[in-house]
Scaffold this active site. Structure first.
Site, PDB file in Angstrom:
ATOM      1  N   GLU A  40       0.874  -1.172   0.000  1.00 23.72           N
ATOM      2  CA  GLU A  40       0.000   0.000   0.000  1.00 23.72           C
ATOM      3  C   GLU A  40       0.913   1.225   0.000  1.00 23.72           C
ATOM      4  O   GLU A  40       1.497   1.580   1.028  1.00 23.72           O
ATOM      5  CB  GLU A  40      -0.903   0.002   1.238  1.00 23.72           C
ATOM      6  N   CYS A  47      -1.944   9.320   2.519  1.00 17.72           N
ATOM      7  CA  CYS A  47      -1.496   8.789   1.226  1.00 17.72           C
ATOM      8  C   CYS A  47      -2.496   9.040   0.113  1.00 17.72           C
ATOM      9  O   CYS A  47      -2.119   9.087  -1.066  1.00 17.72           O
ATOM     10  CB  CYS A  47      -1.184   7.294   1.328  1.00 17.72           C
TER      11      CYS A  47
END
Length: 464
Positions: A211, A245
């Site tokens: 991720e 993010c």
């Protein structure tokens, strides 16, 4: 530390069969223990995260605790059905057989979590791993030491080390862990470190979930509610001081709405944080001085190359404080348009048509997220169909992470693999194919290959 790691690894290996054959009820009981601990120690978690980077308590509840609680509850609700073998249709060539997909635990798993959402991004993957029947070693970030200590204390009080263990420490601990043979590695962090993790996993042919991040664009089209879009983008960008993010990394605004949007964006920031943001209790800080210096250097580079500060631009190194900042007059040669910002600075550019901006987006690495704001369905579909990203949202920001029925993850540079809900369970599972033979029709194709057999083979080739 290294001897302790090896000892725990050996202990967990002996528990793999017991864990992989555990019932849904046993796994659910473990998840309930996490939820109970979380609710009982809410204030403590808020305190440690404030100590790490002045994260507001409300953001801890919304972005850390609520996400974990919802993931646990969703998993508990569906786990029994997820664990059942899934039947598949039978191809004509295999009539008389039954096909199943059986989900079995991958085994020994390593989770390396980041500092920006240190609790959520540690515990949500752990929930998926436990639900799938794995043993886990969790390595939280050393950049948020108080939260990491909280996580270790929680796990130590809830789980035997043969099931879940936490190891704190710096990069040397992560390096040693990556040298060991795991069955799956789940890493959340930067693309640069993701490459290191993938290279280490390749030595053992270990599967990975990465991720990562990247430069996630947001696009404000010509047909849009300017004030509403500005508020949503402001929230998505400056939540957690931009250290998200999937935060909008840079922004395209249609020339029709450019100036009105800039005004609305500045107004929304003042509404959220007041006229003196540094005194707001609702605004976090950069996690440490090193990251502060990196973001501040991006800002200075942009200003030196002609970018203009529309508002913000205030920094305080001693407090790791950077105010919500919007830059205009940005050009591609600026580092701020080349590197992931991961902070509270938003470069904004105007555009005339969607053809050029989609070409610009495609010319870079595929982002983790893409946001488009417009009431024009044709415009939205053009953007979505002519770009590639791990996730996309129309007319909002960040909300895809909380959707339990959708896969979350990147593509290529922004990540490998998916998580969230059933997709997280699958990510920590081996999807084993099982074929049960009940009537052997294939015996008609056994040798010797007579004329009749060859005729049947030709028939199958032509019609099946």
């Amino acid at each position: 530390m290294e001897d302790q790691i090896l000892e725990i690894l050996a202990l967990q290996k002996t528990a793999l069969l017991r864990l992989s054959t555990s019932s849904a009820e046993e796994r659910i009981a473990k998840l309930r223990k996490i939820e109970s601990y979380l609710l009982l120690h809410k204030e403590e978690l808020c305190d440690v995260m404030y100590q790490d980077f002045k994260k507001p308590a409300s953001e801890v509840v919304i972005a850390e605790m609520l996400g974990v609680k919802r993931e646990i509850n969703h998993t508990i609700k569906h786990l029994k059905s997820w664990m059942k073998p899934a039947s598949v249709s039978t191809p004509l060539m295999l009539l008389g057989t039954k096909g199943l997909v059986q989900y079995e635990a991958k085994g020994l798993c390593l989770i390396i979590s980041p500092w920006n959402y240190p609790f959520n991004l540690s515990i949500c993957p752990l929930v998926h791993a436990i639900a799938a029947g794995n043993a886990v070693i969790l390595k939280p970030s050393e950049l948020t030491p108080n939260t990491s200590s909280f996580i270790k204390k929680m796990i130590s009080s809830l789980f035997d080390k043969s099931e879940v263990a936490v190891f704190e420490g710096d990069a040397t601990v992560s390096t040693f862990l990556l040298e060991q043979k795991f069955d799956h590695i789940f890493f959340t962090g930067s693309p640069a470190i993701g490459k290191v993790v993938m290279a280490a996993a390749a030595k053992h042919l270990t599967s990975v979930t990465l991720e990562l991040g990247g430069k996630s664009p947001a696009i404000v089209g010509p047909d849009v509610n300017v004030e509403e879009a500005a508020a949503k983008i402001s929230w998505g960008k400056f939540l957690n001081n931009g250290q998200t993010c999937i935060a909008p990394d840079y922004l395209y605004v249609h020339e029709k709405n450019y100036f009105s949007f800039l005004q609305a964006l500045e107004a929304s920031v003042e509404t959220f944080y007041g006229s003196n943001v540094a005194k707001s209790k609702d605004y976090a800080r950069i996690v440490n001085r090193r990251h502060f210096d990196r973001i501040a250097s991006l800002l200075e580079d942009a200003k030196e190359k002609g970018a203009q500060v529309l508002f913000g631009g205030i920094t305080d190194a001693d407090d790791c404080y950077i105010s919500p900042t919007v830059l205009t007059n940005c050009t591609p040669d600026m580092r701020i348009l080349q590197e992931e910002i991961f902070g509270p600075i938003l470069p904004i550019m105007s555009f005339k048509d969607e053809f050029q901006i989609t070409a610009d987006i495609r010319s870079g690495d595929k982002p983790l997220a893409l946001y488009v704001f417009s009431t024009n369905t044709e415009f939205n579909n053009y953007i979505l169909n002519n770009t590639s990203s791990g996730t996309s949202v129309v007319n909002d920001c960040l909300i895809q992470f909380g959707h339990n029925e959708l896969p979350f993850g990147g593509v290529n540079h922004s990540g490998i693999g998916k998580s969230g809900g059933h997709y997280g369970f699958v990510e920590f599972s081996n999807q084993k194919s099982v074929v049960i033979q009940r009537t052997n029709l294939l015996k008609n194709f056994y040798p010797p290959y007579s004329v009749k057999v060859r005729w049947m083979i030709d028939f199958v080739l032509k019609w099946l």
